[in-house]
Design a protein around this motif. Sequence first.
Motif, PDB file in Angstrom:
ATOM      1  N   LYS A 167      -8.046   5.138  -4.137  1.00 45.31           N
ATOM      2  CA  LYS A 167      -7.284   4.993  -2.894  1.00 45.31           C
ATOM      3  C   LYS A 167      -5.829   5.413  -3.109  1.00 45.31           C
ATOM      4  O   LYS A 167      -5.211   5.075  -4.119  1.00 45.31           O
ATOM      5  CB  LYS A 167      -7.314   3.542  -2.413  1.00 45.31           C
ATOM      6  CG  LYS A 167      -6.623   3.352  -1.086  1.00 45.31           C
ATOM      7  CD  LYS A 167      -6.758   1.951  -0.571  1.00 45.31           C
ATOM      8  CE  LYS A 167      -6.034   1.849   0.760  1.00 45.31           C
ATOM      9  NZ  LYS A 167      -6.167   0.550   1.353  1.00 45.31           N
ATOM     10  N   ILE A 168      -5.282   6.154  -2.158  1.00 47.12           N
ATOM     11  CA  ILE A 168      -3.875   6.522  -2.145  1.00 47.12           C
ATOM     12  C   ILE A 168      -3.137   5.394  -1.440  1.00 47.12           C
ATOM     13  O   ILE A 168      -3.384   5.136  -0.257  1.00 47.12           O
ATOM     14  CB  ILE A 168      -3.660   7.870  -1.432  1.00 47.12           C
ATOM     15  CG1 ILE A 168      -4.402   8.973  -2.156  1.00 47.12           C
ATOM     16  CG2 ILE A 168      -2.160   8.177  -1.332  1.00 47.12           C
ATOM     17  CD1 ILE A 168      -4.413  10.302  -1.434  1.00 47.12           C
ATOM     18  N   LYS A 169      -2.281   4.714  -2.175  1.00 48.20           N
ATOM     19  CA  LYS A 169      -1.603   3.544  -1.629  1.00 48.20           C
ATOM     20  C   LYS A 169      -0.289   3.944  -0.979  1.00 48.20           C
ATOM     21  O   LYS A 169       0.608   4.444  -1.643  1.00 48.20           O
ATOM     22  CB  LYS A 169      -1.369   2.517  -2.738  1.00 48.20           C
ATOM     23  CG  LYS A 169      -2.650   1.995  -3.308  1.00 48.20           C
ATOM     24  CD  LYS A 169      -2.416   1.080  -4.466  1.00 48.20           C
ATOM     25  CE  LYS A 169      -3.746   0.668  -5.066  1.00 48.20           C
ATOM     26  NZ  LYS A 169      -3.587   0.113  -6.391  1.00 48.20           N
ATOM     27  N   LEU A 170      -0.209   3.735   0.319  1.00 39.34           N
ATOM     28  CA  LEU A 170       0.998   4.026   1.080  1.00 39.34           C
ATOM     29  C   LEU A 170       1.797   2.747   1.268  1.00 39.34           C
ATOM     30  O   LEU A 170       1.229   1.677   1.466  1.00 39.34           O
ATOM     31  CB  LEU A 170       0.639   4.596   2.460  1.00 39.34           C
ATOM     32  CG  LEU A 170      -0.156   5.893   2.473  1.00 39.34           C
ATOM     33  CD1 LEU A 170      -0.544   6.242   3.895  1.00 39.34           C
ATOM     34  CD2 LEU A 170       0.631   7.012   1.861  1.00 39.34           C
ATOM     35  N   LEU A 171       3.113   2.876   1.219  1.00 36.40           N
ATOM     36  CA  LEU A 171       3.983   1.737   1.492  1.00 36.40           C
ATOM     37  C   LEU A 171       4.229   1.663   2.987  1.00 36.40           C
ATOM     38  O   LEU A 171       4.237   2.673   3.683  1.00 36.40           O
ATOM     39  CB  LEU A 171       5.319   1.891   0.759  1.00 36.40           C
ATOM     40  CG  LEU A 171       5.236   1.935  -0.766  1.00 36.40           C
ATOM     41  CD1 LEU A 171       6.611   2.228  -1.351  1.00 36.40           C
ATOM     42  CD2 LEU A 171       4.691   0.643  -1.316  1.00 36.40           C
ATOM     43  N   ASP A 172       4.432   0.472   3.504  1.00 34.07           N
ATOM     44  CA  ASP A 172       4.711   0.310   4.934  1.00 34.07           C
ATOM     45  C   ASP A 172       6.080   0.922   5.234  1.00 34.07           C
ATOM     46  O   ASP A 172       7.038   0.713   4.514  1.00 34.07           O
ATOM     47  CB  ASP A 172       4.721  -1.166   5.320  1.00 34.07           C
ATOM     48  CG  ASP A 172       3.330  -1.764   5.189  1.00 34.07           C
ATOM     49  OD1 ASP A 172       2.362  -1.022   5.367  1.00 34.07           O
ATOM     50  OD2 ASP A 172       3.226  -2.969   4.895  1.00 34.07           O
ATOM     51  N   ASN A 173       6.137   1.669   6.335  1.00 37.04           N
ATOM     52  CA  ASN A 173       7.401   2.332   6.712  1.00 37.04           C
ATOM     53  C   ASN A 173       8.316   1.385   7.407  1.00 37.04           C
ATOM     54  O   ASN A 173       8.080   0.631   8.199  1.00 37.04           O
ATOM     55  CB  ASN A 173       7.131   3.554   7.579  1.00 37.04           C
ATOM     56  CG  ASN A 173       6.458   4.647   6.775  1.00 37.04           C
ATOM     57  OD1 ASN A 173       6.563   4.684   5.550  1.00 37.04           O
ATOM     58  ND2 ASN A 173       5.774   5.518   7.451  1.00 37.04           N
TER      59      ASN A 173
END
Length: 153
Positions: free
Chosen positions: A147-153
């Motif tokens: 999984k590519i973990k994105l940070l909350d914007n």
Amino acid sequence: MRYLFVILFLLISTNLQSQIFEKNLKLENQYFNYNQDVLFVIKKMREEKRGGFGYSPLRGYTSYVMYLLFQNRSKDSIYEVDLKKIHLANPRTKKKFDLKWYNVAGVGSKTKSTFRIKPGKKRTFILFYMYEKNEDIFFLIDEKLSKIKLLDN
């Protein structure tokens, strides 16, 4: 004076339009395994809602541009990496998304999807994918999901 106003208006509208259709994504710093000695990290990733590089996403899809930095951590082995073996996948819908476009980051173009990486060296590539909107993003490499973990914007 009128021409100055028109030029200023065009510059502002062009900048606003690019912000509407392109969004830089903040990522968690994570490494992905291509094989046991070759790793890669996403240096930069952006979503382009209108597509690019001759591709336009269909309704329900978006496109992603990723800057990947590959590193060979072995001491004495040269490895061949095939960019077309790095897919995006959605385990929920069971769909696999192929690479649409790739290039060397910086100056130069790439005609083959394979490259050789020497021991202790790094290489950066730009990859372009189409993917489903509002879904978690996964890399699929040798039938392994990451999984590519994105940070909350």
